[in-house]
Design a protein around this motif. Structure first.
Motif, PDB file in Angstrom:
ATOM      1  N   THR A 116      73.062  22.719  78.390  1.00 20.96           N
ATOM      2  CA  THR A 116      72.357  21.503  78.793  1.00 20.96           C
ATOM      3  C   THR A 116      71.094  21.344  77.929  1.00 20.96           C
ATOM      4  N   THR A 152      76.832  14.112  76.904  1.00 17.39           N
ATOM      5  CA  THR A 152      75.485  13.953  76.372  1.00 17.39           C
ATOM      6  C   THR A 152      75.491  12.923  75.246  1.00 17.39           C
ATOM      7  N   THR A 167      67.627  12.626  73.727  1.00 13.66           N
ATOM      8  CA  THR A 167      68.893  13.105  74.287  1.00 13.66           C
ATOM      9  C   THR A 167      68.918  12.798  75.782  1.00 13.66           C
ATOM     10  N   GLY A 169      71.694  13.543  79.119  1.00 15.95           N
ATOM     11  CA  GLY A 169      72.945  14.158  79.527  1.00 15.95           C
ATOM     12  C   GLY A 169      73.192  14.016  81.012  1.00 15.95           C
TER      13      GLY A 169
END
Length: 327
Positions: A116, A152, A167, A169
């Protein structure tokens, strides 16, 4: 303990003395381009605070296949049989399962199981770490270097000479090789900015629920790294809540390369596993020496960890030695 560590260090030194130059070449076969890579690590650990306190440890045996169907469609699968010994609750050696689509040059989308997007050190390859074990942020809190199933979206933009990498996710929140156990999905956000090539600045947030009871699981972190060969300084701070407890941790690291094949590193690590409990904070000061036989592809690492306790002091210092092959 010292004589045993010196003996093992001498044996490793004699062994690596016979290692010649190592060359890593990609293996190509099948449809498109296919590459085989891997990582092998064997540790010796002498830890007065662990059981057993004196042991060899097959820490990693990663085997990774990756490739491209076409330039905007790629994939990767990585297994690590050693992890089923590291974590006896695991039923599968599967680490990464990633399908990546790249609709635009500055945008990519990952689907599957992987780390993650939280933290800096935790997202770094295990083969490239300055220390044998990651900081408490990953090794004890498990807030980074943490795999889950989801997707993601990653950006890679440039504004004048400044790199901007956002980013976002969405994940199950149950960890690797598991299905979700509740209705809300976990959300991870991360933003990295590089004003100059040698400076990395980042901030991240993870927000989710754990288990059928939907226990709060969230954290916020900041990260910074400055690299100017032959040295680097970097660190992270994170605060959040997991397992029903408010927690915080930070670390600071300095590393310096010398004599072409050596690197010295020093890290100070602080963690408070429950901010509402008095005298439970801990510190770890790690001194490390790395010898690069062939860059990161073959190296030996030696770490000495001095642990400190806010409450009752314990005799729980640690010596670790790592012999690594990365291909």
């Amino acid at each position: 303990m010292k004589s045993k560590v010196l003996l093992i260090g001498l044996m490793l030194g004699l062994a690596v003395g016979f290692v010649g130059s190592i060359c890593a070449e990609p293996v190509e076969a099948g449809f498109g381009k296919i590459k085989l890579t891997g990582l092998m690590q064997i540790w010796y650990q002498n830890d007065n605070g662990a059981t057993p306190f004196d042991t060899f440890r097959l820490r990693r045996a990663e085997i990774k296949l990756s490739g491209e169907i076409k330039p905007d469609v790629s994939w990767a699968v990585m297994i690590d049989p050693a992890q089923q010994r590291e974590d006896l609750t695991r039923k599968s050696p599967l680490q990464d399962f990633v399908i990546t689509l790249k609709p635009r040059k500055e945008c990519s989308i990952d689907f599957g199981q992987y780390k993650t997007p939280f933290g800096m050190e935790g997202l770094e390859s295990s083969a490239k770490l300055d220390f044998i074990e990651r900081s408490a942020l990953a090794s004890q809190f498990k807030w980074t270097d943490y795999r889950d199933v989801g997707f993601t979206v990653k950006g890679d933009h440039k504004l004048n000479d400044v790199k901007i990498q956002p980013t976002i996710g969405v994940f199950n929140g149950k960890g690797q090789n598991n299905l979700d156990e509740n209705n809300p999905m976990d959300i991870a956000l991360r933003l990295v900015v590089k004003p100059i090539e040698s400076l990395h600045l980042g901030v991240a947030n993870y927000n989710g629920k754990t288990g059928a009871t939907e226990t709060s699981n969230f954290r916020t972190g900041v990260e910074a790294k400055f690299v100017k060969d032959p040295g680097s300084i970097y660190g992270e701070y994170a605060t959040g809540k997991s397992s029903g407890k408010d927690k915080n941790t930070y670390y600071a690291t300095a590393a310096y390369k010398f004599l072409k094949s050596y690197q010295a590193a020093l890290r100070y690590d602080y963690l408070d596993p429950d901010t509402d409990t008095k005298d439970d904070a801990k510190t770890e000061t790690t001194a490390g020496l790395n010898y690069f036989i062939e860059n990161q592809n073959a190296k030996v690492q030696l770490n000495y960890v001095v642990r400190g306790e806010e409450g009752t002091s314990l005799d729980d210092d640690v010596v670790r030695i790592n012999l690594q092959i990365s291909y």
